[in-house]
Design a protein around this motif. Structure first.
Motif, PDB file in Angstrom:
ATOM      1  N   HIS A   1       4.834  16.086   6.252  1.00  0.00           N
ATOM      2  CA  HIS A   1       5.158  15.622   4.846  1.00  0.00           C
ATOM      3  C   HIS A   1       3.434  15.148   4.188  1.00  0.00           C
ATOM      4  O   HIS A   1       2.813  14.573   4.472  1.00  0.00           O
ATOM      5  CB  HIS A   1       6.018  14.797   4.152  1.00  0.00           C
ATOM      6  CG  HIS A   1       5.886  13.744   5.896  1.00  0.00           C
ATOM      7  ND1 HIS A   1       5.760  13.698   6.591  1.00  0.00           N
ATOM      8  CD2 HIS A   1       5.433  12.078   5.319  1.00  0.00           C
ATOM      9  CE1 HIS A   1       5.300  12.147   7.552  1.00  0.00           C
ATOM     10  NE2 HIS A   1       5.344  11.138   6.524  1.00  0.00           N
TER      11      HIS A   1
ATOM     12  N   ASP B   1       3.533   1.117   4.769  1.00  0.00           N
ATOM     13  CA  ASP B   1       4.777   1.766   5.853  1.00  0.00           C
ATOM     14  C   ASP B   1       4.389   3.429   5.824  1.00  0.00           C
ATOM     15  O   ASP B   1       4.833   3.535   4.147  1.00  0.00           O
ATOM     16  CB  ASP B   1       6.192   1.456   4.753  1.00  0.00           C
ATOM     17  CG  ASP B   1       7.492   1.871   5.271  1.00  0.00           C
ATOM     18  OD1 ASP B   1       7.005   2.089   6.068  1.00  0.00           O
ATOM     19  OD2 ASP B   1       8.244   1.282   5.263  1.00  0.00           O
ATOM     20  N   ALA B   2       4.554   4.165   6.663  1.00  0.00           N
ATOM     21  CA  ALA B   2       4.589   5.138   6.127  1.00  0.00           C
ATOM     22  C   ALA B   2       3.414   6.350   5.267  1.00  0.00           C
ATOM     23  O   ALA B   2       3.460   6.619   4.570  1.00  0.00           O
ATOM     24  CB  ALA B   2       5.344   5.965   6.087  1.00  0.00           C
TER      25      ALA B   2
ATOM     26  N   VAL C   1       0.381  -0.612  -0.015  1.00  0.00           N
ATOM     27  CA  VAL C   1       0.608  -0.185  -0.215  1.00  0.00           C
ATOM     28  C   VAL C   1       1.122   1.091  -0.152  1.00  0.00           C
ATOM     29  O   VAL C   1       2.302   1.679   1.138  1.00  0.00           O
ATOM     30  CB  VAL C   1      -1.265  -0.137   1.124  1.00  0.00           C
ATOM     31  CG1 VAL C   1      -1.336   1.099   1.403  1.00  0.00           C
ATOM     32  CG2 VAL C   1      -1.773  -1.027   1.210  1.00  0.00           C
ATOM     33  N   GLY C   2       0.787   2.185  -0.849  1.00  0.00           N
ATOM     34  CA  GLY C   2       1.237   3.010  -1.472  1.00  0.00           C
ATOM     35  C   GLY C   2       2.853   2.987  -1.596  1.00  0.00           C
ATOM     36  O   GLY C   2       3.711   3.642  -1.071  1.00  0.00           O
TER      37      GLY C   2
ATOM     38  N   LEU D   1      -2.747   7.475  -5.754  1.00  0.00           N
ATOM     39  CA  LEU D   1      -1.691   8.297  -6.953  1.00  0.00           C
ATOM     40  C   LEU D   1      -1.203   7.349  -7.957  1.00  0.00           C
ATOM     41  O   LEU D   1      -0.482   6.772  -7.868  1.00  0.00           O
ATOM     42  CB  LEU D   1      -1.160   9.462  -6.687  1.00  0.00           C
ATOM     43  CG  LEU D   1      -1.563  10.470  -5.335  1.00  0.00           C
ATOM     44  CD1 LEU D   1      -0.575  11.771  -5.102  1.00  0.00           C
ATOM     45  CD2 LEU D   1      -2.532  11.276  -5.986  1.00  0.00           C
TER      46      LEU D   1
ATOM     47  N   ASP E   1      -8.082   3.862  -2.757  1.00  0.00           N
ATOM     48  CA  ASP E   1      -7.605   4.525  -1.674  1.00  0.00           C
ATOM     49  C   ASP E   1      -8.013   3.352  -1.206  1.00  0.00           C
ATOM     50  O   ASP E   1      -8.822   2.721  -0.901  1.00  0.00           O
ATOM     51  CB  ASP E   1      -8.941   5.318  -1.453  1.00  0.00           C
ATOM     52  CG  ASP E   1      -9.310   5.797  -0.169  1.00  0.00           C
ATOM     53  OD1 ASP E   1      -7.964   5.745   0.764  1.00  0.00           O
ATOM     54  OD2 ASP E   1      -9.610   7.198   0.024  1.00  0.00           O
TER      55      ASP E   1
ATOM     56  N   PRO F   1      -0.617  12.761  -0.601  1.00  0.00           N
ATOM     57  CA  PRO F   1      -1.388  14.528  -0.959  1.00  0.00           C
ATOM     58  C   PRO F   1      -1.259  15.113   0.205  1.00  0.00           C
ATOM     59  O   PRO F   1      -1.496  16.991   0.652  1.00  0.00           O
ATOM     60  CB  PRO F   1      -2.057  14.782  -2.156  1.00  0.00           C
ATOM     61  CG  PRO F   1      -2.896  13.666  -1.448  1.00  0.00           C
ATOM     62  CD  PRO F   1      -1.732  12.373  -1.017  1.00  0.00           C
TER      63      PRO F   1
HETATM   64  C1  LIG Z   1       5.351   9.440   2.524  1.00  0.00           C
HETATM   65  S1  LIG Z   1       4.867   7.852   1.061  1.00  0.00           S
HETATM   66  C2  LIG Z   1       5.349   6.428   2.159  1.00  0.00           C
HETATM   67  C3  LIG Z   1       6.142   5.749   0.311  1.00  0.00           C
HETATM   68  C4  LIG Z   1       7.037   4.170   0.932  1.00  0.00           C
HETATM   69  N1  LIG Z   1       5.414   3.542   1.634  1.00  0.00           N
HETATM   70  C5  LIG Z   1       7.828   4.290   1.735  1.00  0.00           C
HETATM   71  O1  LIG Z   1       8.256   3.546   2.436  1.00  0.00           O
HETATM   72  O2  LIG Z   1       8.776   4.995   1.159  1.00  0.00           O
HETATM   73  C6  LIG Z   1       2.857   7.972   1.722  1.00  0.00           C
HETATM   74  C7  LIG Z   1       2.787   6.955   0.499  1.00  0.00           C
HETATM   75  O3  LIG Z   1       0.841   7.002   0.276  1.00  0.00           O
HETATM   76  C8  LIG Z   1       0.181   7.028  -1.023  1.00  0.00           C
HETATM   77  N2  LIG Z   1      -0.722   7.482   0.150  1.00  0.00           N
HETATM   78  C9  LIG Z   1      -1.508   8.462   1.159  1.00  0.00           C
HETATM   79  N3  LIG Z   1      -3.303   8.653   0.760  1.00  0.00           N
HETATM   80  C10 LIG Z   1      -3.007   7.160   0.279  1.00  0.00           C
HETATM   81  C11 LIG Z   1      -4.760   6.385   0.451  1.00  0.00           C
HETATM   82  N4  LIG Z   1      -5.699   6.859   1.168  1.00  0.00           N
HETATM   83  N5  LIG Z   1      -4.825   4.921  -0.026  1.00  0.00           N
HETATM   84  C12 LIG Z   1      -3.075   4.963  -0.681  1.00  0.00           C
HETATM   85  N6  LIG Z   1      -1.689   5.503  -0.334  1.00  0.00           N
HETATM   86  C13 LIG Z   1      -2.374   6.801  -0.022  1.00  0.00           C
HETATM   87  C14 LIG Z   1       0.323   8.168  -1.503  1.00  0.00           C
HETATM   88  O4  LIG Z   1       0.219   9.055  -2.812  1.00  0.00           O
HETATM   89  C15 LIG Z   1       2.416   8.180  -0.918  1.00  0.00           C
HETATM   90  O5  LIG Z   1       2.855   7.385  -2.664  1.00  0.00           O
END
Ligand SMILES: C[S@@+](CC[C@H](N)C(=O)[O-])C[C@H]1O[C@@H](n2cnc3c(N)ncnc32)[C@H](O)[C@@H]1O
Length: 216
Positions: free
Chosen positions: A119, A82-83, A39-40, A55, A65, A122
């Motif tokens: 941070h 993660d994060a 995820v993400g 995104l 989402d 978005p």
């Molecule tokens: C801080 S980055 C973390 C990226 C990676 N996991 C890392 O640890 O380097 C957060 C990621 O979560 C995604 N994100 C944010 N809200 C989300 C949502 N509701 N569902 C899925 N992904 C989401 C963002 O687009 C972004 O790519």
């Protein structure tokens, strides 16, 4: 273009190491199944996983989402998150979706920030104490937990942000990031000692939990 390629390589060479190190005691591996979900993971390579992100970006397989996962129940053996939960409007809903799509016997590895600068990816909605992350377990069992990054990581990321706050121009901030990043990064190794202290929890940086779904 050759000049652009050279500049890119130079920039990567000058980029300071990250101001944090991961707790070596954090378990990082569990067996992958036929289907696994990351995820993400925008921009990251996630071999063996379906990469889902809110995104569209290079490396993303499914744009969705995490609060509404477009998958059937009990599908994934392994889920990495993660994060991400700090960027989600309703982390409780996201965790119930993760629980729903996790296969019986499968596990989810969730990492969240506690003391960390704003941070936006978005958006940036939440910070979590260890208790807050445990509360999200629902019907899942917690099999391991701890600090991923410790008090020195917190101190360094905040000091670097603070220094940049003093500088009015972007070029100066980029320079300060490079200079102070290189000067300060060796301090990160202090966390190898400090993470052993129970007081690390007061200003820890990121916390992890491994959740497991019971076998049927
Ligand atoms: C801080 S980055 C973390 C990226 C990676 N996991 C890392 O640890 O380097 C957060 C990621 O979560 C995604 N994100 C944010 N809200 C989300 C949502 N509701 N569902 C899925 N992904 C989401 C963002 O687009 C972004 O790519």
């Amino acid at each position: 273009m050759p000049a652009q390629g050279f500049l890119h390589r130079l920039r990567r060479l000058l980029e300071p190491p990250r101001p944090l190190i991961h707790n070596p005691r954090e378990p990082r591996d569990a067996p992958l199944g036929r289907w696994n979900l990351y995820v993400g993971g925008a921009g990251a390579r996630t071999p063996g996983y379906i990469n889902l992100d809110l995104l569209h970006a290079p490396g993303v397989d499914v744009v969705a989402d995490v609060e509404q996962l477009p998958f059937p129940d009990n599908l994934f053996q392994r889920i990495e998150c993660d994060a991400v939960l700090e960027h989600v409007r309703h982390p409780e809903r996201a965790m119930r979706e993760i629980e729903r799509v996790l296969a019986p016997g499968g596990c989810a590895h969730v990492v969240v920030p506690f003391c960390h600068p704003l941070h936006e990816y978005p958006k940036d909605y939440h910070r979590f104490t260890p208790d807050a992350l445990r509360l999200l377990a629902g019907g899942l069992r917690i099999s391991a937990e701890g600090w991923r990054t410790g008090p020195t990581a917190t101190m360094l990321v905040i000091v670097l942000e603070w220094i940049k706050l003093l500088l009015p121009w972007r070029a100066w901030r980029v320079l300060a990031h490079g200079v102070f990043g290189w000067l300060l990064f060796p301090l990160r190794y202090l966390d190898l000692i400090l993470l052993r202290s129970p007081y690390a929890a007061r200003i820890g940086n990121h916390y992890y939990v491994w959740f497991e779904k019971a076998q049927r």
